[in-house]
Write a protein that holds these residues in place. Structure first.
Motif: not given
Length: 141
Positions: A100-105, A110-112
Motif C-alpha cells: 500500500l505504501a510503495f506499490h499502489a500506483h 510494474n508497480q501493480f
C-alpha cells in the motif's frame, strides 16, 4: 471401568513426512526475499531512507531500522520455525503495508505487479500462520 487412549494431534497423523519437508522448504523460499531485502536496506541505508521519505512516510530513519529488523529477523525466524505463526502474521502485515505504501500506483504496470507480488507473499504467509511450521522447526522441539 473406563479406558483412556492417547490421542495424536491430527496434523501429525494426516500429514506425510514429505508435507513437513515441503512446509520447511516453503518457509525458506518465502523468507529469502525478506532476508535479502533487509540486508539490502542495511547495506545502503541512505538510499533506503530516501525511498521511504519519497513515499511520504514520516520518520524514515526509524522506519529503515524497523523494516530491516522485521525483514531480517522475521526471515531468519521463519526459516528456523521459531514462533512461526506469529512471525508469519507480522511478515504478512508488513507485506500488505509495503504494498500500500510503495506499490499502489496502479497506472504503472510494474508497480501493480509489485503490489500483487506483495499480496501473494502475504497470502502464502497467512497459510503458514494458519497451519504452522510442520514438524521441522524450533516450534516442534
Amino acid at each position: 471401568m473406563t479406558t483412556t487412549t492417547a490421542t495424536v494431534p491430527a496434523a501429525d497423523v494426516s500429514v506425510p513426512a514429505t508435507g513437513h519437508i515441503l512446509a520447511a522448504a516453503g518457509r525458506v523460499l518465502i523468507a529469502a526475499i525478506f532476508i535479502l531485502s533487509g540486508i539490502g536496506k542495511i547495506a545502503n541505508p541512505d538510499a533506503t531512507i530516501g525511498y521511504i521519505a519519497s513515499a511520504g512516510l514520516p520518520f524514515a530513519p526509524a522506519a529503515l531500522i524497523a523494516a530491516a529488523l522485521i525483514e531480517v529477523g522475521g526471515g531468519l525466524a521463519l526459516i528456523a520455525g521459531f514462533r512461526t505463526r506469529f512471525v508469519a502474521l507480522v511478515l504478512a502485515g508488513f507485506s500488505v503495508i509495503a504494498a500500500l505504501a510503495f506499490h499502489a500506483h496502479f497506472a504503472d504496470q510494474n508497480q501493480f505487479i509489485h503490489f500483487l507480488k506483495n499480496l501473494a507473499m502475504a497470502g502464502g504467509l497467512l497459510q503458514v500462520a494458519a497451519f504452522g511450521s510442520g514438524r521441522i522447526g524450533l516450534d516442534k522441539r
